[in-house]
Design a protein around this motif. Structure first.
Motif, short mmCIF file in Angstrom:
data_model
loop_
_atom_site.label_atom_id
_atom_site.label_comp_id
_atom_site.label_asym_id
_atom_site.label_seq_id
_atom_site.Cartn_x
_atom_site.Cartn_y
_atom_site.Cartn_z
N MET A 64 -50.07 60.02 -5.98
CA MET A 64 -50.55 59.17 -4.88
C MET A 64 -50.57 57.70 -5.30
SD MET A 64 -51.31 59.61 -1.75
CE MET A 64 -51.82 61.32 -1.58
N LYS A 65 -50.87 57.45 -6.59
CA LYS A 65 -50.90 56.07 -7.07
C LYS A 65 -49.53 55.41 -6.94
CE LYS A 65 -55.21 55.74 -8.81
NZ LYS A 65 -56.18 54.70 -8.48
N ASN A 66 -48.47 56.15 -7.35
CA ASN A 66 -47.13 55.60 -7.25
C ASN A 66 -46.75 55.34 -5.80
OD1 ASN A 66 -46.71 55.61 -10.01
ND2 ASN A 66 -45.81 57.66 -10.03
N GLN A 67 -47.19 56.22 -4.89
CA GLN A 67 -46.94 56.01 -3.47
C GLN A 67 -47.60 54.73 -2.99
OE1 GLN A 67 -47.90 59.45 -1.08
NE2 GLN A 67 -47.02 60.86 -2.58
N PHE A 68 -48.80 54.46 -3.50
CA PHE A 68 -49.53 53.26 -3.11
C PHE A 68 -48.78 52.01 -3.55
CE2 PHE A 68 -52.79 50.02 -4.07
CZ PHE A 68 -53.38 49.90 -2.83
N ILE A 69 -48.32 52.00 -4.79
CA ILE A 69 -47.55 50.86 -5.30
C ILE A 69 -46.25 50.69 -4.50
CG2 ILE A 69 -46.23 50.01 -7.28
CD1 ILE A 69 -48.36 51.29 -9.08
N ASP A 70 -45.57 51.79 -4.25
CA ASP A 70 -44.33 51.71 -3.48
C ASP A 70 -44.58 51.17 -2.08
OD1 ASP A 70 -42.94 52.76 -5.61
OD2 ASP A 70 -42.85 54.80 -4.81
N ALA A 71 -45.67 51.60 -1.45
CA ALA A 71 -45.97 51.14 -0.09
C ALA A 71 -46.22 49.63 -0.07
CB ALA A 71 -47.19 51.88 0.45
N LEU A 72 -46.93 49.12 -1.06
CA LEU A 72 -47.16 47.68 -1.14
C LEU A 72 -45.84 46.93 -1.37
CD1 LEU A 72 -50.43 47.42 -3.27
CD2 LEU A 72 -50.18 46.84 -0.86
N GLU A 73 -45.06 47.40 -2.33
CA GLU A 73 -43.82 46.70 -2.66
C GLU A 73 -42.82 46.76 -1.50
OE1 GLU A 73 -42.64 48.52 -6.34
OE2 GLU A 73 -43.90 47.15 -7.53
N ASN A 74 -42.93 47.80 -0.67
CA ASN A 74 -42.07 47.90 0.51
C ASN A 74 -42.67 47.20 1.72
OD1 ASN A 74 -40.20 49.50 -0.88
ND2 ASN A 74 -41.25 51.41 -0.32
N HIS A 75 -43.87 46.63 1.55
CA HIS A 75 -44.59 45.99 2.66
C HIS A 75 -44.69 46.95 3.86
CE1 HIS A 75 -44.70 41.88 0.94
NE2 HIS A 75 -43.61 42.28 0.34
N SER A 76 -44.94 48.21 3.55
CA SER A 76 -44.98 49.24 4.58
C SER A 76 -46.41 49.60 4.96
CB SER A 76 -44.24 50.51 4.11
OG SER A 76 -44.36 51.53 5.07
N LEU A 77 -46.85 49.08 6.10
CA LEU A 77 -48.19 49.39 6.57
C LEU A 77 -48.30 50.86 6.95
CD1 LEU A 77 -50.93 48.14 7.13
CD2 LEU A 77 -50.12 47.51 9.42
N ASP A 78 -47.25 51.42 7.52
CA ASP A 78 -47.29 52.84 7.89
C ASP A 78 -47.49 53.72 6.67
OD1 ASP A 78 -46.96 52.31 10.57
OD2 ASP A 78 -44.79 52.58 10.56
N GLU A 79 -46.80 53.41 5.58
CA GLU A 79 -46.98 54.19 4.35
C GLU A 79 -48.39 54.05 3.80
OE1 GLU A 79 -43.97 53.72 1.30
OE2 GLU A 79 -42.49 53.18 2.84
N LEU A 80 -48.92 52.82 3.82
CA LEU A 80 -50.27 52.59 3.31
C LEU A 80 -51.30 53.38 4.11
CD1 LEU A 80 -50.21 48.75 2.58
CD2 LEU A 80 -50.58 50.57 0.91
N ARG A 81 -51.11 53.45 5.40
CA ARG A 81 -52.07 54.15 6.25
C ARG A 81 -52.12 55.65 5.96
NH1 ARG A 81 -50.39 50.70 11.62
NH2 ARG A 81 -52.06 49.15 11.49
#
Length: 306
Positions: free
Chosen positions: A1-18
């Motif tokens: 889940m941590k890697n997903q969080f970093i990826d979501a930020l680096e992709n500027h993906s609000l949908d992923e962060l949510r």
């Protein structure tokens, strides 16, 4: 889940962060929902604030005029509480601390009715979110009157934490010692608003007088390396709300937010929404704001998350 969080930020993906589980530990009940959700219910579009507020009073005036006026009476109040739980579910909030005042308990007819109503809303609209109700005293409260009510309220073992909110330094923080001593005996997490408008010394005084474990805001501590070192050494958590601080003029913008200095000093911090019905920024958006501004890296925010 941590890697997903970093990826979501680096992709500027609000949908992923949510979609990633997070916490919101500084949220005032009745103000934690989505502006659009309330606007759709009231059949009236609500435009977010167009400029910074000059004071808490000005912020409250905006809220009453633009939001609360559309949600009159108990029905409107409960719709705003509903909106808070809906928002938590939509934003992947796995731990939600909503704060309530004694007046809200009384408005619903006392603790039994209040608990039944709030737990019902929580289970219906955010069944996968851990609900952590917080009892909030107003900084202007008559402490003796509040103390007279406290034993009955705590006898239900429902509230998980305690807070003081409102105008900082409205009265000496030490006046609340008796309330906090009782809350500590009952096993509540001890929190208070401090250092949003005051000084680093005010933060230290609040922690020492009330034996706080967490501080809501606390960003004034960044003015003092000594205070930051003390907070870090004593593991005192600051529940930070970036957009609230920007909109109330406590910092110029996200790129200058004091959370940078607090993090660098080793002070434990969390990222939270405060009053989403006013500031219009979810927890996911707050993380993205700090990343997009260049204030903090994805790896640093990963240290803070969740």
């Amino acid at each position: 889940m941590k890697n997903q969080f970093i990826d979501a930020l680096e992709n500027h993906s609000l949908d992923e962060l949510r979609r990633i589980p997070k916490s919101d530990l500084h949220n005032h009940a009745g103000r934690g929902g989505n502006i659009k959700y309330i606007g759709d219910w009231a059949n009236t579009p609500i435009l977010p604030p167009s400029s910074k507020f000059g004071s808490l009073g000005e912020m409250q005036e905006w809220f009453v005029s633009n939001v609360k006026s559309l949600c009159p009476g108990i029905q409107g109040y409960l719709k705003r509480i509903e909106a808070s739980f809906v928002q938590a579910a939509d934003d992947g909030i796995e731990r939600l601390a909503l704060s309530y005042g004694i007046d809200e308990i009384d408005a619903l007819g006392g603790m039994e009715s209040f608990i039944h109503t709030m737990d019902g809303l929580s289970h219906h609209y955010a069944p996968h979110t851990q609900f952590l109700p917080e009892l909030a005293f107003d900084s202007r409260d008559n402490v003796d009157e509040a103390l007279d009510r406290l034993d009955e309220i705590l006898s239900y073992h429902w509230f998980k934490s305690v807070d003081i909110c409102g105008l900082e330094l409205a009265q000496p923080i030490g006046n609340f010692r008796s309330l906090y001593r009782r809350a500590k005996e009952a096993g509540l997490i001890l929190k208070a608003h401090s250092g949003e408008f005051g000084t680093a010394d005010d933060v230290m005084e609040a922690v020492e007088e009330l034996e706080l474990q967490e501080i809501h805001h606390g960003i004034a501590a960044a003015q003092s390396p000594q205070v930051m070192n003390w907070l870090a050494g004593h593991n005192i958590t600051l529940n930070v709300c970036p957009t609230s601080n920007v909109m109330l003029g406590r910092t110029d913008n996200y790129s200058t937010h004091p959370v940078r200095a607090l993090y660098d000093a080793g002070v434990p911090v969390t990222i939270n929404s405060d009053d989403m019905l006013i500031f219009n920024q979810s927890v996911s958006e707050e993380y993205l704001n700090l990343y997009s501004s260049g204030l903090m890296s994805a790896n640093e925010l990963n240290d803070i998350y969740p």
